[in-house]
Design an enzyme around this catalytic site. Structure first.
Site, PDB file in Angstrom:
ATOM      1  N   GLN A   1       0.828  -1.201   0.000  1.00 37.00           N
ATOM      2  CA  GLN A   1       0.000   0.000   0.000  1.00 37.00           C
ATOM      3  C   GLN A   1       0.867   1.258   0.000  1.00 37.00           C
ATOM      4  O   GLN A   1       1.898   1.311   0.667  1.00 37.00           O
ATOM      5  CB  GLN A   1      -0.917  -0.001   1.210  1.00 37.00           C
ATOM      6  CG  GLN A   1      -1.962  -1.099   1.189  1.00 37.00           C
ATOM      7  CD  GLN A   1      -3.041  -0.884   0.147  1.00 37.00           C
ATOM      8  OE1 GLN A   1      -3.282   0.242  -0.294  1.00 37.00           O
ATOM      9  NE2 GLN A   1      -3.694  -1.959  -0.266  1.00 37.00           N
ATOM     10  N   ASP A  56      -8.922  -8.781  -2.731  1.00 34.83           N
ATOM     11  CA  ASP A  56      -8.416  -7.429  -3.002  1.00 34.83           C
ATOM     12  C   ASP A  56      -7.952  -7.386  -4.451  1.00 34.83           C
ATOM     13  O   ASP A  56      -6.756  -7.388  -4.737  1.00 34.83           O
ATOM     14  CB  ASP A  56      -7.263  -7.126  -2.035  1.00 34.83           C
ATOM     15  CG  ASP A  56      -6.694  -5.726  -2.206  1.00 34.83           C
ATOM     16  OD1 ASP A  56      -7.348  -4.895  -2.870  1.00 34.83           O
ATOM     17  OD2 ASP A  56      -5.593  -5.464  -1.696  1.00 34.83           O
ATOM     18  N   CYS A  65     -10.189  -0.648  -4.873  1.00 32.14           N
ATOM     19  CA  CYS A  65      -9.630   0.678  -5.135  1.00 32.14           C
ATOM     20  C   CYS A  65     -10.362   1.389  -6.260  1.00 32.14           C
ATOM     21  O   CYS A  65      -9.984   2.504  -6.619  1.00 32.14           O
ATOM     22  CB  CYS A  65      -8.136   0.567  -5.462  1.00 32.14           C
ATOM     23  SG  CYS A  65      -7.759  -0.460  -6.894  1.00 32.14           S
TER      24      CYS A  65
END
Length: 412
Positions: free
Chosen positions: A234, A341, A368
């Site tokens: 990240q 994810d 995202c």
């Protein structure tokens, strides 16, 4: 001051759209405009008029400014500069921080309604301790042009813009960038891991995969994760901890079954696999297509005897489970937690369909991209999974990006 000509239009901005652009209309046609704010009147230069349904334009002058407009946090990206000279990466930097989050919430809420059939307003929360949205990037990519100039690309182009400041980057990265020269890389990555020392990674378009990798340690709380310096982690200094805490919070009401089979899909180096294992789900499989990341995930999850890391494409791995898992394995999967994810494009209908066919009790989706998330949540809804909770975080201040975590449970 620019004056209207055949390539410019004076436009009133009526809303915000996905992708960091703003909405105006000209003679019934939608025009997506960069560097504006809803409520403003701007003079915009047309950049793409080839599509029947919409045009694209870039702001060259603000005629009537919004009360939320501020001097850009990155001076070279300010609207006072020519659009072709504005570096990309901070497309909301001209908007006050609180209103940025309001606009991101609007985009997410609209995406959930239009693409997922979910009528729910979701506020975008700052990272704990965030004040001005600056100095959060622990990873920065700069590019090298044929003349040896080093810098970010101009917005929406591959033109390198040399800059003296990187206000979204940590100060050590900004200082390291100031000392760079082109070297032999087509791209130069600057990475500041938990130990604080900046690594400089020269990338080339054709890079030998056998080259040595600098392995670094990132931390979440008191837990360390090994990862390649040029691997995925990240970007925001507080993002990993924020997402780990969000997943723990969302799963707090679940009795995690230690005998169930839990999955960490698109698992990278095992960050969320460790979250689930730490909650008691010690039989965890992290699935990731990048072999280097999987190697690290195996080490990062080694303290849990039942955890393992698999190098595989998620779609193929799930298909193999649907077709080949034993009755006992499917029973364990049905009692487990799945965290996924996926990349910006989302998981897609095939992955969602196969995952739903395995019928895990609980799914946590980390996203995202709000539109990709909404589409996938819509597919999950068709297959019997309801999004019980959705949280969103401003992990990319001064840009249009945001991160969302959704908790889904199987009906019944």
């Amino acid at each position: 001051m620019p004056t209207p000509d055949e390539d410019t239009l004076d436009l009133t901005i009526t809303g915000v759209a996905h992708g960091g652009v703003f909405v105006a209309r000209h003679e019934g046609r939608v025009v997506f405009v960069s560097d504006a704010i809803p409520g403003e009147t701007v003079r915009a230069r047309l950049t793409d008029t080839n599509k029947k349904s919409f045009w694209r334009a870039e702001t060259v002058e603000v005629l009537e400014a919004s009360a939320h407009r501020r001097p850009h946090v990155w001076a070279p990206a300010d609207v006072a500069n020519a659009p072709e000279d504005r570096p990309g990466g901070a497309d909301f930097g001209h908007i006050d921080l609180a209103h940025q989050r309001t606009l991101k919430s609007d985009v997410l809420t609209d995406a959930l309604r239009r693409f997922g059939g979910i009528e729910r307003a979701v506020d975008v929360a700052p990272v704990d301790g965030e004040t001005d949205g600056l100095r959060w990037r622990t990873r920065v990519s700069l590019h090298v042009d044929d003349a040896g100039n080093v810098g970010p690309y101009a917005a929406r182009s591959h033109r390198v813009i040399p800059v003296e400041q990187l206000p979204l980057a940590t100060l050590p990265i900004e200082r390291a960038a100031d000392k760079l020269f082109a070297g032999r890389g087509d791209r130069i990555d600057l990475v500041q891991p938990a130990d604080g020392r900046v690594r400089v990674v020269n990338r080339r378009a054709e890079q030998d995969p056998r080259e040595q990798h600098d392995v670094i340690i990132e931390t979440v709380g008191d837990r360390g994760f090994q990862v390649d310096a040029d691997g995925f982690w990240q970007v925001h200094r507080g993002a990993a901890a924020t997402l780990d805490a969000a997943i723990r919070r969302l799963l707090a009401g679940d009795q995690i079954d230690p005998d169930a089979w839990h999955l960490d899909l698109y698992g990278g180096v095992g960050l969320f696999g460790a979250t689930v294992a730490g909650l008691g789900g010690t039989r965890v499989t992290s699935v990731e297509s990048d072999a280097r990341a999987t190697e690290h995930a195996g080490e990062n999850l080694a303290e849990w005897v039942g955890a393992r890391a698999e190098t595989a494409r998620v779609d193929r791995y799930l298909r193999s489970l649907v077709q080949g898992a034993s009755t006992r394995e499917k029973e364990r999967l049905s009692q487990g937690v799945v965290v996924l994810d996926p990349p910006r494009t989302g998981a897609g209908r095939g992955v969602v369909t196969d995952l739903a066919a395995l019928s895990p009790r609980t799914i946590v989706y980390v996203a995202c991209d709000p539109v990709a998330l909404a589409r996938d949540l819509g597919t999950f809804g068709e297959l019997g999974y309801a999004a019980e909770e959705i949280e969103a975080f401003d992990l990319f201040p001064h840009s249009h990006h945001l991160e969302t975590v959704a908790l889904l449970r199987r009906a019944g």
